[in-house]
Scaffold this active site. Structure first.
Site, short mmCIF file in Angstrom:
data_model
loop_
_atom_site.label_atom_id
_atom_site.label_comp_id
_atom_site.label_asym_id
_atom_site.label_seq_id
_atom_site.Cartn_x
_atom_site.Cartn_y
_atom_site.Cartn_z
N LYS A 204 48.98 52.94 18.11
CA LYS A 204 48.55 52.80 19.50
C LYS A 204 47.07 53.15 19.64
O LYS A 204 46.51 53.93 18.86
CB LYS A 204 49.40 53.68 20.41
CG LYS A 204 50.85 53.23 20.57
CD LYS A 204 50.97 52.01 21.46
CE LYS A 204 52.40 51.49 21.57
NZ LYS A 204 53.27 52.35 22.38
N ARG A 244 59.53 54.37 16.56
CA ARG A 244 59.31 52.94 16.32
C ARG A 244 57.97 52.80 15.60
O ARG A 244 56.93 53.16 16.16
CB ARG A 244 59.30 52.19 17.65
CG ARG A 244 59.12 50.68 17.55
CD ARG A 244 59.12 50.07 18.94
NE ARG A 244 59.02 48.62 18.91
CZ ARG A 244 57.88 47.94 18.83
NH1 ARG A 244 56.71 48.60 18.77
NH2 ARG A 244 57.88 46.62 18.81
#
Length: 268
Positions: A204, A244
């Site tokens: 991210k 994840r």
């Protein structure tokens, strides 16, 4: 949970697994590296992304899910569309990972209730093209808890069972870097909600900004995997049910380390 993006434009690996054969091979590789499940998505949710058509999303994900399920892989579908979720479950998916928590498609909770599969309800305030305009919080952890609680109440009212629900605090979705870090620090408060918690920090942007070079240039997505492993270990120790990730092997090792650490702490 290993990620297979069957898209040309995902933020970290768009285009690498775009054809069915390559995507299936990659999913099987992730399982060999230690993934307990493989999350197949056909629509990018990167910042600024525009939506693909229903027909295109179905064409991307259903053949991959069917092939992986035929190999005995536990498959998740990453979708905001009820029709895609229904087709994915028919093809063998056992979990629906809905980043909108049912907000993008009001039919989604009813489809999930009818199929009985696990349902990931993520904290979400809007589509990728304008989500950062909604990244305004007085107390991000409290507000994420409250908004997730409302979503849970609504999906339960549509027939989804408590046992089906997994929560995701939505790192990076309508959240600036400071909000994502606060959510990670607040994971123990989120686990107190009583549902399994999925954490998706892998590659991210908030990690890339943390690791920026001397000139302020963020670290490229693919070079934040070591930082992802650190977050995985901390999230697992904080009680997360699942992480994840794009790179499975080192993260699977991190989960084992966190589990051993917790066991040792319980025995002292």
């Amino acid at each position: 949970m290993g990620v297979v993006n069957v898209t040309p434009d995902s933020f970290s690996d768009g285009g690498q697994w775009f054809d069915v054969e390559t995507a299936v091979r990659h999913g099987l590789d992730l399982v060999r590296e230690g993934a307990d499940m493989v999350d197949v998505g056909g629509e990018s949710t990167r910042p600024g992304a525009t939506r693909v058509s229903l027909e295109e999303e179905l064409a991307r994900v259903v053949p991959v899910i069917r092939a992986l399920a035929a190999e005995g892989v536990t498959v998740s579908v990453d979708t905001m569309r009820a029709e895609v979720a229904r087709a994915a479950v028919e093809a063998g998916a056992r979990l629906v990972n809905d980043v909108s928590g049912g907000l993008a498609d009001p039919e989604m909770p009813r489809v999930v209730a009818a199929t009985g599969v696990t349902y990931v309800v993520m904290h979400w305030r809007g589509h990728s093209h304008d989500m950062y305009s909604r990244a305004v919080y007085a107390d991000v952890v409290t507000e994420v808890r409250e908004e997730l609680s409302k979503r849970v109440d609504l999906v339960l009212a549509e027939g989804v069972s408590h046992e089906q629900i997994v929560l995701d605090p939505g790192l990076g979705f309508a959240k600036h870097a400071k909000h994502s870090w606060a959510v990670l620090a607040g994971l123990p408060r989120l686990t107190e909600m009583g549902y399994p918690l999925l954490v998706g920090a892998s590659r991210k942007g908030f990690l890339g900004r943390l690791l920026a070079g001397p000139d302020g240039t963020p670290r490229p997505f693919s070079r934040s995997d070591d930082a992802t492993v650190a977050v995985t270990a901390l999230a697992a120790h904080a009680g997360a049910w699942c992480v994840r990730v794009h790179q499975v092997g080192p993260n699977a090792d991190a989960v084992r380390v966190a589990a051993a650490w917790k066991r040792a702490g319980a025995n002292t």
